[in-house]
Design an enzyme around this catalytic site. Structure first.
Site, PDB file in Angstrom:
ATOM      1  N   LYS A 295       0.854  -1.184   0.000  1.00 57.24           N
ATOM      2  CA  LYS A 295       0.000   0.000   0.000  1.00 57.24           C
ATOM      3  C   LYS A 295       0.889   1.233   0.000  1.00 57.24           C
ATOM      4  O   LYS A 295       1.757   1.387   0.877  1.00 57.24           O
ATOM      5  CB  LYS A 295      -0.850   0.004   1.281  1.00 57.24           C
ATOM      6  CG  LYS A 295      -2.332  -0.086   1.045  1.00 57.24           C
ATOM      7  CD  LYS A 295      -3.055  -0.027   2.368  1.00 57.24           C
ATOM      8  CE  LYS A 295      -4.538  -0.003   2.172  1.00 57.24           C
ATOM      9  NZ  LYS A 295      -5.252   0.079   3.458  1.00 57.24           N
TER      10      LYS A 295
HETATM   11  O1  G3P Z   1      -7.862   0.528   5.166  1.00 59.66           O
HETATM   12  C1  G3P Z   1      -8.220   1.807   4.753  1.00 59.66           C
HETATM   13  C2  G3P Z   1      -9.598   2.251   5.164  1.00 59.66           C
HETATM   14  O2  G3P Z   1     -10.525   1.217   4.958  1.00 59.66           O
HETATM   15  C3  G3P Z   1      -9.666   2.915   6.502  1.00 59.66           C
HETATM   16  O3  G3P Z   1     -10.975   3.090   6.965  1.00 59.66           O
HETATM   17  O4  G3P Z   1     -12.543   3.506   8.812  1.00 59.66           O
HETATM   18  O5  G3P Z   1     -10.161   4.248   9.040  1.00 59.66           O
HETATM   19  O6  G3P Z   1     -11.716   5.431   7.482  1.00 59.66           O
HETATM   20  P1  G3P Z   1     -11.360   4.130   8.135  1.00 59.66           P
END
Ligand code: G3P
Length: 218
Positions: free
Chosen positions: A83
């Site tokens: 990533k």
């Molecule tokens: O993995 C990246 C993403 O899904 C993060 O989500 O909930 O931290 O905005 P969030």
């Protein structure tokens, strides 16, 4: 649409994999920080559980350091996808990793179609727009997914869109309707997707009626 699990928790991954519907896992530094133990061992264990790509985030900020870090992460297991955060340094790293070194990348923290166009042109295998975080600031996360999928298709760019930062089941079916190839989900959202109060009520009624059948048969 394929379902990835957005977690570094090995129990959640084992459970979801046992359902037979998980095609990959995505992690990030925040998700890793919630778990105990060595980072390398954690990622290797996840990679063994999952028959599919496991995204692991690079934390370097300069392209050349990202490339060195990505090479190290890619050696953890053959299904590691690195990533890389969106940005100029990230684009430089992605083009080298994907085109020259054959290391697959997932460009993360993507919040606009233009960022997606750049990531796709750099050769990213995956692009991760963050639906929930856009909604959080009062914009239209799902609108971005729709527009991004449409533009990438129209431009014949091959990167797969991973709808990320998913907050609830509605985000999932709307991402599928928009044509996103993948949604990465917290385990709690995956569980919610399988549930419906009418399903529970229906099962209870069938079981109660079956008991009557047993009694009637003596
Ligand atoms: O993995 C990246 C993403 O899904 C993060 O989500 O909930 O931290 O905005 P969030």
């Amino acid at each position: 649409m394929k379902f990835f699990l957005d977690t570094a928790n090995i129990q959640e991954i084992r459970e979801a994999v046992s359902w037979g519907i998980i095609s990959g896992v995505t992690t990030n530094p925040t998700l890793v920080a919630r778990e105990e133990g060595s980072f390398e061992e954690m990622i290797k264990a996840i990679c063994q559980e999952v028959d599919g790509p496991v995204s692991v985030e690079a934390v370097s900020t300069r392209a050349e350091d990202m490339v060195v870090e990505a090479r190290r992460l890619a050696r953890f297991a053959s299904n590691v996808v690195v990533k890389i955060p969106m940005g100029v340094e990230g684009l430089k790293a992605v083009s080298q990793l994907e085109v020259t070194e054959g290391i697959h990348c997932n460009v993360t923290l993507v919040f606009s179609v233009n960022q997606a166009l750049l990531a796709a042109r750099a050769g990213a295998s995956y692009i991760s727009p963050f639906v929930g975080r856009i909604d959080d600031i009062g914009w239209d996360g799902m609108g971005l997914i729709r527009e991004m999928v449409t533009v990438l298709e129209r431009q014949k760019l091959a990167s797969q869109v991973i709808a990320a930062s998913i907050r609830h089941p509605r985000h999932v079916h709307e991402s599928a309707a928009a044509g996103a190839q993948i949604a990465t989900l917290p385990f709690s959202v995956l569980q919610q997707m399988a549930e419906h109060p009418l399903t529970d009520r229906g099962i209870q009624r069938f079981l109660a009626d079956w008991e009557k059948v047993q009694k009637n048969m003596g």
